[in-house]
Scaffold this motif. Structure first.
Motif, PDB file in Angstrom:
ATOM      1  N   TYR A  39      76.209-107.395 -55.135  1.00  0.00           N
ATOM      2  CA  TYR A  39      77.441-106.781 -54.658  1.00  0.00           C
ATOM      3  C   TYR A  39      77.976-105.903 -55.780  1.00  0.00           C
ATOM      4  CZ  TYR A  39      77.002-110.450 -51.180  1.00  0.00           C
ATOM      5  OH  TYR A  39      76.528-111.281 -50.191  1.00  0.00           O
ATOM      6  N   PHE A  40      78.173-104.627 -55.483  1.00  0.00           N
ATOM      7  CA  PHE A  40      78.537-103.659 -56.509  1.00  0.00           C
ATOM      8  C   PHE A  40      80.024-103.325 -56.498  1.00  0.00           C
ATOM      9  CE2 PHE A  40      74.704-102.035 -58.553  1.00  0.00           C
ATOM     10  CZ  PHE A  40      73.727-102.657 -57.782  1.00  0.00           C
TER      11      PHE A  40
ATOM     12  N   MET B   6      63.204-106.524 -51.621  1.00  0.00           N
ATOM     13  CA  MET B   6      63.485-105.090 -51.737  1.00  0.00           C
ATOM     14  C   MET B   6      64.758-104.762 -50.981  1.00  0.00           C
ATOM     15  SD  MET B   6      59.603-103.551 -51.526  1.00  0.00           S
ATOM     16  CE  MET B   6      60.063-101.917 -52.103  1.00  0.00           C
ATOM     17  N   TYR B   7      65.376-103.658 -51.390  1.00  0.00           N
ATOM     18  CA  TYR B   7      66.687-103.295 -50.877  1.00  0.00           C
ATOM     19  C   TYR B   7      66.750-101.797 -50.582  1.00  0.00           C
ATOM     20  CZ  TYR B   7      67.772-107.495 -53.692  1.00  0.00           C
ATOM     21  OH  TYR B   7      67.783-108.743 -54.257  1.00  0.00           O
ATOM     22  N   TRP B   8      67.653-101.450 -49.669  1.00  0.00           N
ATOM     23  CA  TRP B   8      68.044-100.053 -49.513  1.00  0.00           C
ATOM     24  C   TRP B   8      69.554 -99.951 -49.680  1.00  0.00           C
ATOM     25  CZ3 TRP B   8      65.365 -95.805 -49.756  1.00  0.00           C
ATOM     26  CH2 TRP B   8      63.993 -95.828 -49.446  1.00  0.00           C
ATOM     27  N   TYR B   9      69.939 -98.951 -50.490  1.00  0.00           N
ATOM     28  CA  TYR B   9      71.344 -98.656 -50.713  1.00  0.00           C
ATOM     29  C   TYR B   9      71.619 -97.207 -50.302  1.00  0.00           C
ATOM     30  CZ  TYR B   9      71.703-102.758 -53.798  1.00  0.00           C
ATOM     31  OH  TYR B   9      71.705-104.029 -54.309  1.00  0.00           O
ATOM     32  N   LYS B  10      72.848 -96.969 -49.886  1.00  0.00           N
ATOM     33  CA  LYS B  10      73.306 -95.613 -49.602  1.00  0.00           C
ATOM     34  C   LYS B  10      74.405 -95.277 -50.603  1.00  0.00           C
ATOM     35  CE  LYS B  10      75.508 -92.775 -45.987  1.00  0.00           C
ATOM     36  NZ  LYS B  10      76.070 -92.777 -44.611  1.00  0.00           N
ATOM     37  N   GLN B  11      74.284 -94.118 -51.251  1.00  0.00           N
ATOM     38  CA  GLN B  11      75.323 -93.670 -52.175  1.00  0.00           C
ATOM     39  C   GLN B  11      75.908 -92.377 -51.643  1.00  0.00           C
ATOM     40  OE1 GLN B  11      74.342 -92.629 -56.350  1.00  0.00           O
ATOM     41  NE2 GLN B  11      76.141 -93.845 -56.908  1.00  0.00           N
ATOM     42  N   ASP B  12      77.194 -92.445 -51.292  1.00  0.00           N
ATOM     43  CA  ASP B  12      77.826 -91.274 -50.695  1.00  0.00           C
ATOM     44  C   ASP B  12      78.381 -90.356 -51.776  1.00  0.00           C
ATOM     45  OD1 ASP B  12      80.686 -93.290 -49.656  1.00  0.00           O
ATOM     46  OD2 ASP B  12      80.168 -92.459 -51.609  1.00  0.00           O
TER      47      ASP B  12
ATOM     48  N   LEU C  67      78.057 -97.323 -54.082  1.00  0.00           N
ATOM     49  CA  LEU C  67      76.736 -97.871 -53.763  1.00  0.00           C
ATOM     50  C   LEU C  67      76.912 -98.914 -52.669  1.00  0.00           C
ATOM     51  CD1 LEU C  67      74.927 -98.415 -57.168  1.00  0.00           C
ATOM     52  CD2 LEU C  67      73.989 -97.211 -55.195  1.00  0.00           C
ATOM     53  N   LYS C  68      76.414 -98.600 -51.498  1.00  0.00           N
ATOM     54  CA  LYS C  68      76.615 -99.498 -50.362  1.00  0.00           C
ATOM     55  C   LYS C  68      75.282-100.112 -49.954  1.00  0.00           C
ATOM     56  CE  LYS C  68      77.857 -99.247 -45.462  1.00  0.00           C
ATOM     57  NZ  LYS C  68      78.290 -98.347 -44.385  1.00  0.00           N
ATOM     58  N   ILE C  69      75.216-101.445 -49.941  1.00  0.00           N
ATOM     59  CA  ILE C  69      73.985-102.102 -49.531  1.00  0.00           C
ATOM     60  C   ILE C  69      73.770-101.909 -48.035  1.00  0.00           C
ATOM     61  CG2 ILE C  69      75.214-104.305 -49.255  1.00  0.00           C
ATOM     62  CD1 ILE C  69      71.536-103.937 -50.309  1.00  0.00           C
ATOM     63  N   MET C  70      72.559-101.547 -47.661  1.00  0.00           N
ATOM     64  CA  MET C  70      72.221-101.398 -46.259  1.00  0.00           C
ATOM     65  C   MET C  70      71.384-102.581 -45.780  1.00  0.00           C
ATOM     66  SD  MET C  70      71.206 -97.379 -46.264  1.00  0.00           S
ATOM     67  CE  MET C  70      71.168 -97.239 -44.488  1.00  0.00           C
ATOM     68  N   PHE C  71      70.325-102.879 -46.525  1.00  0.00           N
ATOM     69  CA  PHE C  71      69.415-103.966 -46.157  1.00  0.00           C
ATOM     70  C   PHE C  71      68.904-104.655 -47.409  1.00  0.00           C
ATOM     71  CE2 PHE C  71      68.954-102.355 -41.913  1.00  0.00           C
ATOM     72  CZ  PHE C  71      68.902-100.982 -42.037  1.00  0.00           C
TER      73      PHE C  71
END
Lengths: 110, 115
Positions: A99-100, B32-38, B43-47
């Motif tokens: 969690y960031f 493994m993870y996917w994040y979206k950075q707007d 940094l928003k975790i997606m999966f």
């Protein structure tokens, strides 16, 4: 779930001064707290981390402190240099999830 | 010897198209993870995904779907792309369970622009 708050959102310091970034978390199950540095156009890079059984960790000019009782942790950068300018993220790991915080844009003024 | 790699680095496409981003890690990690950075750099975790469990952030539209052919790969498929999908997407990986190795490492990012 975990909620990580980070302050300040922006920080400007004179070269050679210290910079401090603070984060709080909500889930007492969180047991690992990394800090990332992200330069413009680059990926977040792990710069230092601390586990929940440790109160302080230092690596040259950077240090991290953790207060489990208060659920907060901080990043300290001493003798700042222009190349320290970047966005810094704190994070908390609970289970398999990270969690960031919302990031701190640090500018070091030469 | 790149630890976490993504392709493509840049992706420009039109609204309504379907696209995929690939991610590979050679660290032997199991998650493994996917994040979206707007544009605001959040940094928003997606999966997050390992061979046992897929955890989906409930705010992620179902137009986004992760697909993992094996432990070293986690691809991101996006259907019916929208303008708001424009962002930088980061893949990451970590090892689950071992207290001696909690670190998470990020790929170089894919800048997606939807026009």
């Amino acid at each position: 779930g975990e909620n990580v708050e980070q302050h300040p959102s922006t920080l400007s310091v004179q070269e050679g001064d210290s910079a401090v970034i603070k984060c709080t978390y909500s889930d007492s199950a969180s047991n690992y707290f990394p800090w990332y540095k992200q330069e413009l156009g680059k990926r977040p890079q792990l710069i230092i981390d601390i586990r929940s059984n440790v109160g302080e960790k230092k690596d040259q000019r950077i240090a991290v402190t953790l207060n489990k009782t208060a659920k907060h942790f901080s990043l300290h950068i001493t003798e700042t240099q222009p190349e320290d300018s970047a966005v810094y993220f704190c994070a908390a790991r609970a289970g398999n999830q990270f969690y960031f915080g919302t990031g701190t844009s640090l500018t070091v003024i030469p | 010897d790149t630890a976490v790699s993504q392709t493509p680095k840049y992706l420009v496409t039109q609204m309504g198209n379907d696209k995929s981003i690939k991610c590979e890690q050679n660290l032997g990690h199991d998650t493994m993870y996917w994040y979206k950075q707007d544009s605001k750099k959040f940094l928003k975790i997606m999966f997050s995904y390992n061979n046992k469990e897929l955890i989906i952030n409930e705010t992620v539209p179902n137009r986004f779907s992760p697909k993992s052919p094996d432990k070293a790969h986690l691809n991101l498929h996006i259907n019916s792309l929208e303008l708001g999908d424009s962002a930088v997407y980061f893949c990451a990986s970590s090892r689950h369970g071992l207290p001696s190795s909690y670190e998470q490492y990020f790929g170089p990012g894919t800048r997606l622009t939807v026009t």
